[in-house]
Write a protein that holds these residues in place. Structure first.
Motif, PDB file in Angstrom:
ATOM      1  N   ARG A  83       0.826  -1.200   0.000  1.00  0.00           N
ATOM      2  CA  ARG A  83       0.000   0.000   0.000  1.00  0.00           C
ATOM      3  C   ARG A  83       0.868   1.261   0.000  1.00  0.00           C
ATOM      4  N   GLU A  84       1.944   1.247   0.792  1.00  0.00           N
ATOM      5  CA  GLU A  84       2.857   2.392   0.818  1.00  0.00           C
ATOM      6  C   GLU A  84       3.489   2.614  -0.552  1.00  0.00           C
ATOM      7  N   LYS A  85       3.822   1.523  -1.234  1.00  0.00           N
ATOM      8  CA  LYS A  85       4.385   1.641  -2.580  1.00  0.00           C
ATOM      9  C   LYS A  85       3.376   2.256  -3.543  1.00  0.00           C
ATOM     10  N   GLN A  86       2.105   1.871  -3.396  1.00  0.00           N
ATOM     11  CA  GLN A  86       1.053   2.452  -4.240  1.00  0.00           C
ATOM     12  C   GLN A  86       0.949   3.962  -4.023  1.00  0.00           C
ATOM     13  N   VAL A  87       0.927   4.340  -2.754  1.00  0.00           N
ATOM     14  CA  VAL A  87       0.821   5.761  -2.417  1.00  0.00           C
ATOM     15  C   VAL A  87       2.042   6.513  -2.923  1.00  0.00           C
ATOM     16  N   LEU A  88       3.212   5.939  -2.734  1.00  0.00           N
ATOM     17  CA  LEU A  88       4.453   6.582  -3.179  1.00  0.00           C
ATOM     18  C   LEU A  88       4.443   6.822  -4.688  1.00  0.00           C
ATOM     19  N   LYS A  89       4.011   5.825  -5.442  1.00  0.00           N
ATOM     20  CA  LYS A  89       3.973   5.974  -6.897  1.00  0.00           C
ATOM     21  C   LYS A  89       3.010   7.084  -7.324  1.00  0.00           C
ATOM     22  N   LEU A  90       1.875   7.167  -6.663  1.00  0.00           N
ATOM     23  CA  LEU A  90       0.908   8.204  -7.001  1.00  0.00           C
ATOM     24  C   LEU A  90       1.416   9.593  -6.619  1.00  0.00           C
ATOM     25  N   ILE A  91       2.144   9.665  -5.509  1.00  0.00           N
ATOM     26  CA  ILE A  91       2.768  10.944  -5.123  1.00  0.00           C
ATOM     27  C   ILE A  91       3.766  11.361  -6.197  1.00  0.00           C
ATOM     28  N   GLU A 106      -8.454   7.399  -5.739  1.00  0.00           N
ATOM     29  CA  GLU A 106      -7.902   6.307  -6.554  1.00  0.00           C
ATOM     30  C   GLU A 106      -7.855   4.990  -5.773  1.00  0.00           C
ATOM     31  N   LEU A 107      -7.526   5.092  -4.484  1.00  0.00           N
ATOM     32  CA  LEU A 107      -7.351   3.881  -3.664  1.00  0.00           C
ATOM     33  C   LEU A 107      -8.553   3.583  -2.771  1.00  0.00           C
ATOM     34  N   PHE A 108      -9.594   4.394  -2.919  1.00  0.00           N
ATOM     35  CA  PHE A 108     -10.803   4.203  -2.111  1.00  0.00           C
ATOM     36  C   PHE A 108     -10.509   4.245  -0.620  1.00  0.00           C
ATOM     37  N   LEU A 109      -9.706   5.216  -0.249  1.00  0.00           N
ATOM     38  CA  LEU A 109      -9.348   5.424   1.155  1.00  0.00           C
ATOM     39  C   LEU A 109      -9.698   6.868   1.522  1.00  0.00           C
ATOM     40  N   SER A 110      -9.690   7.143   2.821  1.00  0.00           N
ATOM     41  CA  SER A 110      -9.978   8.511   3.266  1.00  0.00           C
ATOM     42  C   SER A 110      -8.758   9.393   3.073  1.00  0.00           C
ATOM     43  N   LEU A 131      11.774   7.187   4.757  1.00  0.00           N
ATOM     44  CA  LEU A 131      12.848   7.518   3.835  1.00  0.00           C
ATOM     45  C   LEU A 131      13.743   8.636   4.357  1.00  0.00           C
ATOM     46  N   GLN A 132      13.407   9.157   5.527  1.00  0.00           N
ATOM     47  CA  GLN A 132      14.227  10.161   6.205  1.00  0.00           C
ATOM     48  C   GLN A 132      14.471  11.392   5.323  1.00  0.00           C
ATOM     49  N   VAL A 133      13.354  11.941   4.788  1.00  0.00           N
ATOM     50  CA  VAL A 133      13.423  13.159   3.987  1.00  0.00           C
ATOM     51  C   VAL A 133      12.560  14.232   4.640  1.00  0.00           C
ATOM     52  N   LYS A 134      12.577  15.449   4.099  1.00  0.00           N
ATOM     53  CA  LYS A 134      11.889  16.565   4.745  1.00  0.00           C
ATOM     54  C   LYS A 134      10.518  16.889   4.146  1.00  0.00           C
ATOM     55  N   ASN A 135      10.350  16.576   2.853  1.00  0.00           N
ATOM     56  CA  ASN A 135       9.110  16.956   2.188  1.00  0.00           C
ATOM     57  C   ASN A 135       8.814  16.027   1.016  1.00  0.00           C
ATOM     58  N   LEU A 136       7.730  16.303   0.293  1.00  0.00           N
ATOM     59  CA  LEU A 136       7.323  15.433  -0.814  1.00  0.00           C
ATOM     60  C   LEU A 136       8.321  15.462  -1.966  1.00  0.00           C
ATOM     61  N   ALA A 137       8.938  16.619  -2.219  1.00  0.00           N
ATOM     62  CA  ALA A 137       9.938  16.708  -3.282  1.00  0.00           C
ATOM     63  C   ALA A 137      11.134  15.814  -2.953  1.00  0.00           C
ATOM     64  N   ILE A 145      13.489   7.666  -6.051  1.00  0.00           N
ATOM     65  CA  ILE A 145      14.086   7.361  -7.355  1.00  0.00           C
ATOM     66  C   ILE A 145      15.541   6.925  -7.187  1.00  0.00           C
ATOM     67  N   LYS A 146      16.274   7.635  -6.327  1.00  0.00           N
ATOM     68  CA  LYS A 146      17.687   7.350  -6.100  1.00  0.00           C
ATOM     69  C   LYS A 146      17.912   5.926  -5.623  1.00  0.00           C
ATOM     70  N   ILE A 147      17.091   5.436  -4.732  1.00  0.00           N
ATOM     71  CA  ILE A 147      17.307   4.104  -4.165  1.00  0.00           C
ATOM     72  C   ILE A 147      16.476   3.030  -4.848  1.00  0.00           C
ATOM     73  N   GLY A 148      15.851   3.385  -5.964  1.00  0.00           N
ATOM     74  CA  GLY A 148      15.210   2.373  -6.778  1.00  0.00           C
ATOM     75  C   GLY A 148      13.823   1.952  -6.387  1.00  0.00           C
ATOM     76  N   LEU A 149      13.148   2.720  -5.532  1.00  0.00           N
ATOM     77  CA  LEU A 149      11.800   2.331  -5.109  1.00  0.00           C
ATOM     78  C   LEU A 149      10.743   2.622  -6.172  1.00  0.00           C
ATOM     79  N   LEU A 150      11.112   3.399  -7.180  1.00  0.00           N
ATOM     80  CA  LEU A 150      10.149   3.732  -8.231  1.00  0.00           C
ATOM     81  C   LEU A 150      10.553   3.149  -9.588  1.00  0.00           C
ATOM     82  N   ASP A 151      11.432   2.120  -9.548  1.00  0.00           N
ATOM     83  CA  ASP A 151      11.894   1.531 -10.791  1.00  0.00           C
ATOM     84  C   ASP A 151      10.808   0.752 -11.517  1.00  0.00           C
ATOM     85  N   SER A 152       9.949   0.113 -10.730  1.00  0.00           N
ATOM     86  CA  SER A 152       8.930  -0.754 -11.333  1.00  0.00           C
ATOM     87  C   SER A 152       7.631  -0.017 -11.515  1.00  0.00           C
TER      88      SER A 152
END
Length: 214
Positions: free
Chosen positions: A155-163, A175-179, A194-200, A207-214
């Motif tokens: 589910r986190e991967k789904q949300v990440l891809k949409l972000i 899209e995910l039928f969630l609140s 992911l230890q980052v500060k914001n959505l950017a 992308i850097k660590i390959g979580l959005l490769d697929s």
């Protein structure tokens, strides 16, 4: 004992400076110099290692860089020790060199005494890495370890891809039928994991660590 060197660097000023330093170290003698790794390999192919003990090489050189040179030397001329002296302090480069059994690495801004210490340590069969190089390598390994430890649920991967696809929080919820509140929670969790500060930063790091490769 006399130790014979080969120096590879495409900057004559550095070679001249090193020759000046070695004038105060009578145990070292420079057999030959080269402008790049290809010239070193050609020399070794013709002459072998002979009585050579140490190769001092830069990293950035034309035709063949120091990383490739070190790899070939360690595969084919195993008795020859290698010391990298470079202005590049990059954890990834250091890791490649260590994987290929480099014997030492000091920055070009090292003091004369440290350079000589590195050379004397290496020709005696030990490794030598300056503190600056050790820190860069440790930082790179720590960063890699952090990246390897990121585990996301489906589910986190789904949300990440949409972000990453620039969906708004409400659009992701639809899209995910969630609140919307649930999506906001996922977003906060992703930023934390992911230890980052914001959505950017989230998208960039994913992308850097390959979580959005697929």
């Amino acid at each position: 004992m006399k130790y014979n060197l080969i120096i590879a660097d495409d900057h004559k000023m550095f070679i001249d400076g090193l020759l000046s330093i070695l004038s105060d170290a009578p145990e070292f003698s420079v057999t030959t110099t080269a402008k790049n790794g290809a010239q070193v390999i050609k020399y070794l192919e013709i002459n072998g290692t002979g009585d050579l003990h140490l190769l001092i090489t830069d990293l950035s050189m034309p035709e063949m860089d120091g990383i490739e040179l070190n790899r070939i030397v360690k595969e084919k001329y195993t008795t020859l020790k290698t010391l990298v002296v470079s202005m590049h302090i990059d954890g990834g480069m250091i890791e490649k060199l260590i994987q290929n059994n480099v014997d030492g690495y000091v920055p070009k801004n090292a003091e004369k005494d440290e350079l000589l210490t590195a050379m004397r340590t290496i020709v005696k069969g030990e490794k030598y890495f300056s503190q600056e190089i050790k820190r860069a390598y440790t930082d790179a390994m720590f960063e890699n370890k952090k990246e390897e430890e990121v585990h996301l649920t489906d589910r986190e991967k789904q949300v990440l891809k949409l972000i990453a696809d620039e969906y708004t929080t409400q659009e992701i919820a639809d899209e995910l039928f969630l609140s919307k509140h649930t999506i906001e929670s996922y977003r906060k969790n992703l930023i934390s994991k992911l230890q980052v500060k914001n959505l950017a930063g989230l998208t960039k790091h994913a992308i850097k660590i390959g979580l959005l490769d697929s």
